[in-house]
Design a protein around this motif. Structure first.
Motif, PDB file in Angstrom:
ATOM      1  N   ALA A   1       1.064   3.717  -3.166  1.00 50.05           N
ATOM      2  CA  ALA A   1       0.692   5.123  -2.941  1.00 50.05           C
ATOM      3  C   ALA A   1       1.748   6.053  -3.545  1.00 50.05           C
ATOM      4  CB  ALA A   1       0.542   5.402  -1.442  1.00 50.05           C
TER       5      ALA A   1
ATOM      6  N   ASP B   1       1.332   6.032  -7.322  1.00 54.18           N
ATOM      7  CA  ASP B   1       0.107   6.769  -7.651  1.00 54.18           C
ATOM      8  C   ASP B   1       0.317   8.274  -7.477  1.00 54.18           C
ATOM      9  OD1 ASP B   1      -2.716   6.537  -8.365  1.00 54.18           O
ATOM     10  OD2 ASP B   1      -3.072   7.443  -6.401  1.00 54.18           O
TER      11      ASP B   1
ATOM     12  N   ALA C   1       0.030   7.245   8.437  1.00 53.60           N
ATOM     13  CA  ALA C   1       0.299   7.011   7.011  1.00 53.60           C
ATOM     14  C   ALA C   1      -0.179   5.614   6.608  1.00 53.60           C
ATOM     15  CB  ALA C   1       1.788   7.173   6.726  1.00 53.60           C
TER      16      ALA C   1
ATOM     17  N   PRO D   1       6.362  10.190  13.124  1.00 54.05           N
ATOM     18  CA  PRO D   1       6.363  11.653  13.056  1.00 54.05           C
ATOM     19  C   PRO D   1       5.058  12.158  12.439  1.00 54.05           C
ATOM     20  CG  PRO D   1       8.408  10.754  12.126  1.00 54.05           C
ATOM     21  CD  PRO D   1       7.515   9.596  12.406  1.00 54.05           C
TER      22      PRO D   1
ATOM     23  N   PHE E   1       0.833  -1.204   0.000  1.00 54.49           N
ATOM     24  CA  PHE E   1       0.000   0.000   0.000  1.00 54.49           C
ATOM     25  C   PHE E   1       0.867   1.253   0.000  1.00 54.49           C
ATOM     26  CE2 PHE E   1      -3.368  -2.694   2.402  1.00 54.49           C
ATOM     27  CZ  PHE E   1      -3.754  -3.283   1.212  1.00 54.49           C
ATOM     28  N   ALA E   2       1.967   1.226   0.726  1.00 54.78           N
ATOM     29  CA  ALA E   2       2.850   2.400   0.781  1.00 54.78           C
ATOM     30  C   ALA E   2       3.519   2.642  -0.574  1.00 54.78           C
ATOM     31  CB  ALA E   2       3.908   2.210   1.866  1.00 54.78           C
TER      32      ALA E   2
ATOM     33  N   PHE F   1      -2.616   4.978   3.419  1.00 55.97           N
ATOM     34  CA  PHE F   1      -2.201   4.192   2.260  1.00 55.97           C
ATOM     35  C   PHE F   1      -3.136   3.003   2.057  1.00 55.97           C
ATOM     36  CE2 PHE F   1       2.398   5.697   3.240  1.00 55.97           C
ATOM     37  CZ  PHE F   1       2.136   6.917   2.644  1.00 55.97           C
ATOM     38  N   ALA F   2      -3.591   2.389   3.143  1.00 55.25           N
ATOM     39  CA  ALA F   2      -4.488   1.237   3.026  1.00 55.25           C
ATOM     40  C   ALA F   2      -5.851   1.663   2.470  1.00 55.25           C
ATOM     41  CB  ALA F   2      -4.654   0.567   4.390  1.00 55.25           C
TER      42      ALA F   2
ATOM     43  N   SER G   1      -4.135  -4.408   7.792  1.00 58.66           N
ATOM     44  CA  SER G   1      -2.940  -3.557   7.858  1.00 58.66           C
ATOM     45  C   SER G   1      -3.241  -2.239   8.571  1.00 58.66           C
ATOM     46  CB  SER G   1      -2.340  -3.327   6.471  1.00 58.66           C
ATOM     47  OG  SER G   1      -3.091  -2.388   5.759  1.00 58.66           O
TER      48      SER G   1
ATOM     49  N   ASP H   1       6.887   9.612   4.754  1.00 54.31           N
ATOM     50  CA  ASP H   1       5.844   8.748   5.326  1.00 54.31           C
ATOM     51  C   ASP H   1       5.831   7.375   4.647  1.00 54.31           C
ATOM     52  OD1 ASP H   1       5.054  10.780   7.011  1.00 54.31           O
ATOM     53  OD2 ASP H   1       3.198  11.238   5.935  1.00 54.31           O
ATOM     54  N   VAL H   2       6.042   7.358   3.333  1.00 52.73           N
ATOM     55  CA  VAL H   2       6.085   6.084   2.601  1.00 52.73           C
ATOM     56  C   VAL H   2       7.175   5.186   3.175  1.00 52.73           C
ATOM     57  CG1 VAL H   2       6.677   5.023   0.365  1.00 52.73           C
ATOM     58  CG2 VAL H   2       5.087   6.972   0.443  1.00 52.73           C
TER      59      VAL H   2
ATOM     60  N   PHE I   1       5.324  13.467   2.476  1.00 49.83           N
ATOM     61  CA  PHE I   1       4.618  12.274   2.014  1.00 49.83           C
ATOM     62  C   PHE I   1       5.607  11.135   1.744  1.00 49.83           C
ATOM     63  CE2 PHE I   1       3.792   9.794  -1.807  1.00 49.83           C
ATOM     64  CZ  PHE I   1       2.676   9.068  -1.410  1.00 49.83           C
TER      65      PHE I   1
ATOM     66  N   ASP J   1      -6.621   4.448   0.846  1.00 51.77           N
ATOM     67  CA  ASP J   1      -6.476   4.957  -0.520  1.00 51.77           C
ATOM     68  C   ASP J   1      -6.311   3.802  -1.508  1.00 51.77           C
ATOM     69  OD1 ASP J   1      -6.578   7.369   0.806  1.00 51.77           O
ATOM     70  OD2 ASP J   1      -4.523   7.974   0.353  1.00 51.77           O
ATOM     71  N   ALA J   2      -5.636   2.741  -1.085  1.00 54.16           N
ATOM     72  CA  ALA J   2      -5.493   1.561  -1.952  1.00 54.16           C
ATOM     73  C   ALA J   2      -6.859   0.927  -2.220  1.00 54.16           C
ATOM     74  CB  ALA J   2      -4.554   0.531  -1.310  1.00 54.16           C
TER      75      ALA J   2
ATOM     76  N   ASP K   1      -8.717   3.126  -4.692  1.00 50.87           N
ATOM     77  CA  ASP K   1      -8.086   2.960  -5.997  1.00 50.87           C
ATOM     78  C   ASP K   1      -8.453   1.610  -6.628  1.00 50.87           C
ATOM     79  OD1 ASP K   1      -6.209   4.133  -7.912  1.00 50.87           O
ATOM     80  OD2 ASP K   1      -4.979   2.376  -7.454  1.00 50.87           O
TER      81      ASP K   1
END
Lengths: 248, 248
Positions: A126, A129, B118, B236, A122-123, B122-123, B219, A215-216, A212, B125-126, B129
């Motif tokens: 993202a 994307d 985050a 953070p 997912f990271a 990401f989860a 997740s 964060d990934v 961002f 948003d995945a 998507d």
């Protein structure tokens, strides 16, 4: 609300983000570099990190696909060369595969991303994307974590060679070329950002893009640390080390 | 390699995925329902879960946008009504906001997704998507975690009311209507899947879609557990509970 920053003020802001949020501050990285990881944890790190590495040329191609300027496309194309090489077995992604094999994983499992954590997928997805859909300036700025990578690579290579008897300089050959490549890449990206982030809003977008991207990287290590450091947390379907009992 | 399953065999496979991978098996859920969470952990759960809930109508609208059949659009539209209501303050998303306020969070922080992990972003948003880009059958099938939600809701409501003095039936009013809505939704989605998953490949895609969705929910709890249960792991920029010292 935001004010226009000078080029050097903007660069200072970006460096401050790295100082606070780059993944060299993450507990898993300290654990990895200080020799406290089990061999299974190092393997899980390599497997999950390969998912990231193998998506870097995809991310870069998505970025190139959005550039109207041929000179910019040519410059960015070098990243594809670095990661994909000129032939099978060459380039950074192949060297990561080599690293993953060197810590005991099967090549075909790694290439098929078998057992990669959902948090990693997912990271990384993202990130791809983000680069596909955000304004080009934001997408370029998200690559600026390379400002901080030469230092972490030095720590990692020294720490891993010192602490793990299953790691050789040859296993870590991926990292040999990276600091110089990263410095060249980041010079280009910083130059682009300085030239194009000319309003307070666009500068804030650059800052947000770097946050961002931090964060990934950070959330990848969160997922890894959660799954593999404490017993009983490996998610359904994820890689299970041959001995998950925590031997170092 | 795959064989064509009968409708009942396919349903059994889907139920088996829930039995192995639905997030009621996650250590954080057991912790939450058994009263072992601190108030700060419950608040972090509500804040992060609100990010998910507030994206559900966006996900459903993306799905409706891909349906050529008006009857199908009308049926799916009920989900928008359930989550967005008929007026401000009504509907499931508003009730989740109410829950988040009930555990001590500020309404405007929750609505702005301030401090959301985050890993949660990401989860979720995945998931959105996935629904936007995968074939319609896969997108519909990814909603089938609702097969398993009535049971988890019963556990959660009973467990939270018994164990936390700051939780009232009114705080949890979101959950009152959900089991019946989920049963209705899942009947529709299962009927669609039975009718359209008519080849081994399409059936495998349905199975993969439900696994994917279980990974999304799982997740999210991995990220939450990692950040808030052990001290020193809050990433953070993420929400910091008023007392992160672990009081229950």
């Amino acid at each position: 609300m935001s004010v226009l920053l000078s080029a050097s003020e903007l660069k200072e802001r970006l460096l401050a983000i790295g100082a606070a949020r780059y993944h060299d501050k993450h507990p898993f990285h300290r654990r990895l570099h200080e020799g406290r990881c089990s061999r299974g944890e190092v393997a899980a790190w390599a497997l999950n990190r390969y998912y990231y590495q193998s998506h870097i040329p995809i991310k870069d191609a998505a970025l190139i696909a959005r550039m109207d300027d041929a000179q910019m496309r040519r410059a960015w194309r070098q990243r594809l060369v670095d990661h994909d090489g000129a032939a099978p077995g060459e380039g950074g992604v192949a060297k990561w595969l080599h690293l993953a094999e060197g810590v005991g994983l099967k090549r075909e499992d790694v290439m098929a991303h078998r057992g990669v954590l959902a948090g990693t997928r997912f990271a990384v997805d993202a990130y791809v994307d983000f680069v596909r859909t955000k304004p080009l300036l934001d997408a370029v700025a998200s690559s600026l974590t390379e400002l901080f990578s030469p230092a972490i690579i030095q720590d990692r290579v020294q720490g891993m060679l010192r602490h793990y008897d299953f790691i050789t300089p040859e296993t870590l050959s991926y990292f040999t070329a990276r600091p110089e490549q990263a410095r060249r890449d980041v010079d280009y990206a910083l130059g682009y950002v300085a030239e194009h982030a000319r309003t307070p809003d666009r500068q804030q977008a650059v800052i947000a893009a770097l946050e961002f991207k931090c964060d990934v990287l950070w959330s990848m290590l969160d997922a890894l640390h959660y799954a593999y450091v404490e017993p009983g947390h490996i998610p359904p379907g994820a890689y299970v080390p041959p001995s998950a009992s925590g031997e170092t």
